[in-house]
Design an enzyme around this catalytic site. Structure first.
Site, PDB file in Angstrom:
ATOM      1  N   LYS A   1       0.854  -1.015   0.070  1.00 41.68           N
ATOM      2  CA  LYS A   1      -0.344  -0.010  -0.430  1.00 41.68           C
ATOM      3  C   LYS A   1       1.047   1.203   0.135  1.00 41.68           C
ATOM      4  O   LYS A   1       0.553   2.191  -1.012  1.00 41.68           O
ATOM      5  CB  LYS A   1      -0.702   0.135   1.174  1.00 41.68           C
ATOM      6  CG  LYS A   1      -2.109  -0.731   1.392  1.00 41.68           C
ATOM      7  CD  LYS A   1      -3.089  -0.967   2.853  1.00 41.68           C
ATOM      8  CE  LYS A   1      -4.138  -2.278   2.172  1.00 41.68           C
ATOM      9  NZ  LYS A   1      -4.259  -2.461   3.292  1.00 41.68           N
TER      10      LYS A   1
ATOM     11  N   ASP B   1     -10.659   3.904   4.381  1.00 41.34           N
ATOM     12  CA  ASP B   1     -11.196   2.292   3.734  1.00 41.34           C
ATOM     13  C   ASP B   1     -12.292   2.041   4.090  1.00 41.34           C
ATOM     14  O   ASP B   1     -12.852   1.170   3.845  1.00 41.34           O
ATOM     15  CB  ASP B   1     -10.955   1.829   5.335  1.00 41.34           C
ATOM     16  CG  ASP B   1      -9.693   0.357   5.349  1.00 41.34           C
ATOM     17  OD1 ASP B   1      -9.476   0.242   4.427  1.00 41.34           O
ATOM     18  OD2 ASP B   1      -8.974   0.198   6.658  1.00 41.34           O
TER      19      ASP B   1
ATOM     20  N   GLN C   1      -4.503  -0.663   9.349  1.00 40.54           N
ATOM     21  CA  GLN C   1      -5.074  -2.026   9.020  1.00 40.54           C
ATOM     22  C   GLN C   1      -4.975  -3.266  10.210  1.00 40.54           C
ATOM     23  O   GLN C   1      -4.784  -2.901  11.488  1.00 40.54           O
ATOM     24  CB  GLN C   1      -2.695  -2.745   8.774  1.00 40.54           C
ATOM     25  CG  GLN C   1      -3.187  -3.888   8.029  1.00 40.54           C
ATOM     26  CD  GLN C   1      -3.583  -3.514   6.538  1.00 40.54           C
ATOM     27  OE1 GLN C   1      -3.957  -3.040   5.994  1.00 40.54           O
ATOM     28  NE2 GLN C   1      -4.130  -5.095   6.516  1.00 40.54           N
TER      29      GLN C   1
HETATM   30  N1  GUN Z   1      -6.960  -6.007   6.515  1.00 44.66           N
HETATM   31  C1  GUN Z   1      -6.958  -6.849   5.021  1.00 44.66           C
HETATM   32  N2  GUN Z   1      -7.939  -6.132   3.950  1.00 44.66           N
HETATM   33  C2  GUN Z   1      -8.177  -5.182   5.114  1.00 44.66           C
HETATM   34  C3  GUN Z   1      -8.450  -3.597   4.261  1.00 44.66           C
HETATM   35  O1  GUN Z   1      -9.222  -3.626   3.497  1.00 44.66           O
HETATM   36  N3  GUN Z   1      -8.612  -2.262   5.404  1.00 44.66           N
HETATM   37  C4  GUN Z   1      -7.428  -2.920   6.703  1.00 44.66           C
HETATM   38  N4  GUN Z   1      -7.478  -1.631   7.327  1.00 44.66           N
HETATM   39  N5  GUN Z   1      -7.297  -4.021   7.000  1.00 44.66           N
HETATM   40  C5  GUN Z   1      -7.103  -4.855   6.027  1.00 44.66           C
END
Ligand code: GUN
Length: 299
Positions: free
Chosen positions: A53, A120, A97
């Protein structure tokens, strides 16, 4: 044989549009989109996601910040960091995350992110906007937004008359996905672990979306001939054919057999996966445009 929906190609075209939008915002308003990614603990898979990311954010021309906090970080410390990022005008998107280490409670952390920076799309304000049919002023959760973009590539934006079945009802994916399909006029069934005769429910779907986290659970005879199958699962399984101790990634759909029946299908890897990061970048540039008082681009 089904058309294979190329998520890598779709994601690359979103990333190109985001990069262009980011450059013009910087040129016109002197604003560089800023994305802060927060990770707590040492989970290697989560670190791999977060690194990709951060790397993609740089590639899009963003100000990309990563905060890696130790496993024993307290709830208070984490929420304090989020508060600082909320107040930082150079940051337009904040992502914490998930999952968090067991001693931390994710819900208050998610709610502590300012809704305008919640790239998100997990804050109750953003979830509520989708639920009430407002797809314009909030931020939409990245994986469902990306999956929807792939659905739109096959069926266009209006899904009137089509039956959609979503297997899985998580806040991160299943619920928002069902609501996006509904907003596009599909007739939506939300199926889950307590659904009776799941195979039969799925076999009526023109659009079948699987997000259960069970490797290759959806079989060919669950798929209506000609249906569009969107596989959101990413499961690592043993692959002894590749050598001792080797593994491979598979989805929630038994791909080879389902592809014989479906009209279109996403592969794993290379389907929905790349879309998640692309839509995170899209949300960040949208948040930066709004903050600068400019009309945000659409993706
Ligand atoms: N962990 C797995 N997928 C995601 C996501 O789309 N956002 C976040 N914040 N954590 C994740």
């Amino acid at each position: 044989m089904a058309v294979v929906i190329d998520g890598k190609e779709a994601a690359a075209s979103v990333i190109a549009a985001v990069t262009e939008a980011s450059a013009s915002l910087e040129k016109e308003a002197g604003v560089k989109p800023g994305l802060a990614v927060v990770i707590v603990g040492d989970d290697p898979a989560s670190h791999a996601y977060v690194n990709s990311k951060s790397k993609m954010a740089k590639q899009c021309g963003f100000n990309s910040i990563q905060h890696s906090l130790p496993e024993d970080t307290s709830q208070e410390k984490l929420e304090q960091l989020v508060a600082e990022l909320n107040a930082d005008p150079s940051i337009h998107g904040i992502l914490v995350q998930l999952p968090l280490p067991k001693h931390l409670n994710a819900e208050p952390v998610i709610l502590s992110v300012s809704p305008e920076k919640d790239v998100d799309g997990l804050h109750v304000v953003n979830a509520g906007k989708i639920a009430t049919g407002d797809l314009e002023t909030g931020l939409i959760s990245c994986t469902p937004a990306g999956a929807m973009l792939l659905v739109n590539r096959i069926h266009g934006r209006d899904l009137s008359g089509l039956n959609a079945v979503v297997i899985g009802r998580s806040n991160l994916f299943g619920k928002p996905m069902g609501l996006l399909l509904l907003a596009a006029n599909a007739t939506v069934t939300m199926a889950h672990s307590k659904t009776k005769d799941l195979a039969s429910v799925c076999s009526h779907a023109d659009i079948l979306v699987a997000a259960v986290g069970r490797p290759q659970m959806v079989k060919a005879d669950w798929v209506k001939p000609g249906a569009t199958v969107i596989d959101v699962g990413i499961n690592r399984v043993a692959a002894p054919d590749k050598g001792e101790g080797k593994t491979r990634l598979v989805g929630d759909v038994a791909y080879a057999e389902a592809a014989e029946v479906a009209g279109a299908i996403t592969p794993v890897p290379g389907g929905v996966g790349p879309m998640t990061i692309a839509m995170l970048m899209a949300n960040t540039v949208i948040a930066a445009y709004r903050r600068a008082g400019k009309t945000a681009p659409r993706f």
